[in-house]
Design an enzyme around this catalytic site. Structure first.
Site, PDB file in Angstrom:
ATOM      1  CG  ASN A  91      -1.713   1.246   1.414  1.00 29.55           C
ATOM      2  OD1 ASN A  91      -1.788   2.061   0.493  1.00 29.55           O
ATOM      3  ND2 ASN A  91      -2.320   1.405   2.577  1.00 29.55           N
ATOM      4  CG  HIS A 144      -5.840   1.837   5.091  1.00 31.38           C
ATOM      5  ND1 HIS A 144      -5.452   2.806   5.992  1.00 31.38           N
ATOM      6  CD2 HIS A 144      -4.789   0.990   4.951  1.00 31.38           C
ATOM      7  CE1 HIS A 144      -4.203   2.555   6.366  1.00 31.38           C
ATOM      8  NE2 HIS A 144      -3.778   1.461   5.750  1.00 31.38           N
ATOM      9  CD  GLU A 155      -3.606  -2.645   7.245  1.00 32.55           C
ATOM     10  OE1 GLU A 155      -2.472  -2.853   6.824  1.00 32.55           O
ATOM     11  OE2 GLU A 155      -4.259  -1.623   6.967  1.00 32.55           O
ATOM     12  CB  SER A 202       5.096  -1.651  11.959  1.00 27.53           C
ATOM     13  OG  SER A 202       4.633  -0.324  12.112  1.00 27.53           O
TER      14      SER A 202
HETATM   15  C1  PEP Z   1      -0.874   0.084   6.099  1.00 26.75           C
HETATM   16  O1  PEP Z   1      -1.102   1.285   6.175  1.00 26.75           O
HETATM   17  O2  PEP Z   1      -1.638  -0.657   5.481  1.00 26.75           O
HETATM   18  C2  PEP Z   1       0.326  -0.410   6.771  1.00 26.75           C
HETATM   19  C3  PEP Z   1       0.366  -1.663   7.102  1.00 26.75           C
HETATM   20  O3  PEP Z   1       1.322   0.513   7.018  1.00 26.75           O
HETATM   21  P1  PEP Z   1       2.760   0.232   7.711  1.00 26.75           P
HETATM   22  O4  PEP Z   1       3.275  -1.054   7.139  1.00 26.75           O
HETATM   23  O5  PEP Z   1       3.578   1.401   7.356  1.00 26.75           O
HETATM   24  O6  PEP Z   1       2.480   0.108   9.174  1.00 26.75           O
END
Ligand code: PEP
Length: 250
Positions: free
Chosen positions: A9, A95, A167, A212
């Site tokens: 993403n 999201h 997430e 992350s």
């Molecule tokens: C995301 O926004 O879908 C995401 C997982 O971001 P990050 O990997 O930077 O935490």
């Protein structure tokens, strides 16, 4: 056997030149990734670059959001059919940044899920709790409600046409990853929630982890039985990091 999916993403990052270079880097290293499916979701205006670079490769591409409307006077919105015209396979919906900054409700996200399917796109359907909700001990209540909204809208068979991404909001872009055990617990909860409607769908649907995920923590997260891949933000902006995560998903 569920085929792992690693999706990048890219959010609202990059420039025309930067996106071209990132696509070249990912393409050059993808030869080593065999089992996992790989996709990238650039900002909408750069999707034609992805299409030009990735056509004929094993890498898919997608959008980051879709309108509930098919067409019409909706300034700034992007219809599913438009993403499809650009060869998109996937589209991210729900999201947490859309839920937070654009006040997208569970019901609206469920509508977007249906709109994506209507355009023959595969929704990557994001769910997850905030830090406050986790600390209140209501993670399962929140995530359960988010999953139920899609099932209520179109049944478990509709949900089965998409991919779920768990997430935890507190792990997105913060460098603070859920432990593999924390992630596995919620993934197992989601699968159980779906199993109450259909054991078959629960077994076949892919549930990605996002928050992350990096080259140094991907393998232990992806080793968990209910984690079927990753939705990657920050680490998807560097080809070597993204490819290392893809390799860990093999
Ligand atoms: C995301 O926004 O879908 C995401 C997982 O971001 P990050 O990997 O930077 O935490």
């Amino acid at each position: 056997m569920r085929q792992p999916l690693v999706a990048g993403n890219w959010k609202m990052n990059g420039s025309l030149e930067g996106v071209k270079a990132l696509l070249v880097g990912i393409k050059a290293g993808i030869g080593t990734v065999a089992r996992a499916e790989v996709a990238v979701c650039p900002p909408t205006v750069f999707i034609p670059e992805a299409q030009a670079a990735l056509q004929g490769t094993s890498i898919a591409w997608g959008g980051q959001d879709v309108s509930v409307h098919a067409s019409g006077a909706y300034t700034g919105e992007i219809a599913g059919s438009m993403l499809k015209d650009l060869g998109c396979k996937y589209v991210i919906i729900g999201h947490s940044e859309r839920r937070t900054y654009h006040a997208e409700s569970d019901a609206l996200v469920a509508e977007k899920f249906a709109a994506a399917l209507h355009a023959s796109l595969i929704p990557i359907f994001c769910v997850g709790e905030t830090l406050e909700q986790r600390e209140q001990g209501i993670t399962e209540q929140v995530v359960g409600r988010q999953v139920d909204a899609v099932i209520e809208r179109g049944g478990v068979d509709m949900l089965n046409k998409g991919v779920v991404a768990y997430e935890p909001v507190w792990a997105i872009g913060t460098g603070r990853t859920a432990t593999p055990e924390q992630a596995q617990d919620v993934h197992a909860f989601i699968r159980g929630r779906i199993a109450a409607h259909s054991a078959e769908v629960a077994q076949s649907i892919r549930i990605l982890y996002g928050g992350s995920m990096k080259p140094d923590n991907a393998a232990e997260l992806l080793a968990k039985p209910d984690i079927d891949g990753g939705l990657i933000g920050g680490a998807a902006l560097k080809a070597t990091d993204f490819l290392a995560i893809c390799a860990a998903a093999n």
